[in-house]
Motif scaffolding. Structure first.
Motif, PDB file in Angstrom:
ATOM      1  N   ILE A 128      24.190  34.122  37.591  1.00 31.08           N
ATOM      2  CA  ILE A 128      25.045  34.965  36.746  1.00 31.08           C
ATOM      3  C   ILE A 128      25.875  35.918  37.595  1.00 31.08           C
ATOM      4  N   TYR A 129      25.264  36.482  38.633  1.00 27.17           N
ATOM      5  CA  TYR A 129      25.934  37.500  39.445  1.00 27.17           C
ATOM      6  C   TYR A 129      26.452  36.953  40.774  1.00 27.17           C
ATOM      7  N   THR A 130      26.826  35.700  40.808  1.00 30.23           N
ATOM      8  CA  THR A 130      27.386  35.093  42.013  1.00 30.23           C
ATOM      9  C   THR A 130      28.594  35.898  42.478  1.00 30.23           C
ATOM     10  N   GLU A 131      28.634  36.165  43.778  1.00 26.92           N
ATOM     11  CA  GLU A 131      29.757  36.907  44.343  1.00 26.92           C
ATOM     12  C   GLU A 131      31.018  36.047  44.336  1.00 26.92           C
ATOM     13  N   THR A 132      32.103  36.654  43.944  1.00 30.76           N
ATOM     14  CA  THR A 132      33.408  35.996  43.993  1.00 30.76           C
ATOM     15  C   THR A 132      34.324  36.857  44.842  1.00 30.76           C
ATOM     16  N   ASP A 133      35.444  36.298  45.251  1.00 37.20           N
ATOM     17  CA  ASP A 133      36.405  37.072  46.031  1.00 37.20           C
ATOM     18  C   ASP A 133      36.870  38.297  45.252  1.00 37.20           C
ATOM     19  N   GLU A 134      37.069  38.122  43.960  1.00 37.05           N
ATOM     20  CA  GLU A 134      37.522  39.224  43.110  1.00 37.05           C
ATOM     21  C   GLU A 134      36.487  40.349  43.082  1.00 37.05           C
ATOM     22  N   LYS A 135      35.201  39.983  42.895  1.00 38.88           N
ATOM     23  CA  LYS A 135      34.151  40.997  42.875  1.00 38.88           C
ATOM     24  C   LYS A 135      34.005  41.684  44.222  1.00 38.88           C
ATOM     25  N   LEU A 136      34.106  40.905  45.310  1.00 41.05           N
ATOM     26  CA  LEU A 136      33.999  41.490  46.646  1.00 41.05           C
ATOM     27  C   LEU A 136      35.122  42.491  46.899  1.00 41.05           C
ATOM     28  N   GLU A 137      36.325  42.167  46.451  1.00 37.76           N
ATOM     29  CA  GLU A 137      37.464  43.073  46.632  1.00 37.76           C
ATOM     30  C   GLU A 137      37.268  44.355  45.835  1.00 37.76           C
ATOM     31  N   ILE A 138      36.794  44.240  44.605  1.00 32.29           N
ATOM     32  CA  ILE A 138      36.541  45.431  43.786  1.00 32.29           C
ATOM     33  C   ILE A 138      35.443  46.277  44.409  1.00 32.29           C
ATOM     34  N   ASN A 139      34.378  45.631  44.890  1.00 34.54           N
ATOM     35  CA  ASN A 139      33.299  46.372  45.559  1.00 34.54           C
ATOM     36  C   ASN A 139      33.816  47.121  46.784  1.00 34.54           C
ATOM     37  N   LYS A 140      34.704  46.492  47.525  1.00 34.81           N
ATOM     38  CA  LYS A 140      35.295  47.138  48.703  1.00 34.81           C
ATOM     39  C   LYS A 140      36.088  48.377  48.278  1.00 34.81           C
ATOM     40  N   GLN A 141      36.876  48.249  47.231  1.00 37.12           N
ATOM     41  CA  GLN A 141      37.674  49.377  46.738  1.00 37.12           C
ATOM     42  C   GLN A 141      36.779  50.504  46.241  1.00 37.12           C
ATOM     43  N   ILE A 142      35.728  50.151  45.523  1.00 36.09           N
ATOM     44  CA  ILE A 142      34.783  51.166  45.033  1.00 36.09           C
ATOM     45  C   ILE A 142      34.142  51.890  46.206  1.00 36.09           C
TER      46      ILE A 142
END
Length: 86
Positions: free
Chosen positions: A18-32
């Motif tokens: 369910i919580y597989t990392e995607t490029d989009e999620k990684l980018e948002i995490n970086k911004q956060i």
């Protein structure tokens, strides 16, 4: 119909999928992370502690919402399948 405990266990067994990392999620995490670092530089130790406690509570709330969403969606899908078979 499955009880809530069974569905919670099913949710927990599939969390990695369910919580597989995607490029989009990684980018948002970086911004956060960048924004958090920027904010932390402006806060006192007491404010940092309060922010950490708020973030922990937000994480707990998010976990509950995600679990309830999974249970609802699973139950709805099951009901739809049963209705389709009638």
């Amino acid at each position: 119909m499955e009880d809530k405990k069974t569905l919670e266990e099913l949710f927990e067994c599939n969390m990695d999928k369910i919580y597989t990392e995607t490029d989009e999620k990684l980018e948002i995490n970086k911004q956060i992370s960048e924004l958090t670092d920027k904010l932390n530089k402006t806060l006192s130790e007491e404010q940092k502690q309060l922010l950490e406690e708020i973030n922990q509570k937000e994480d707990e709330k998010r976990d509950i919402i995600n679990k309830n969403t999974f249970i609802f969606a699973y139950s709805l899908a099951t009901k739809s399948i049963i209705e389709g078979l009638k």
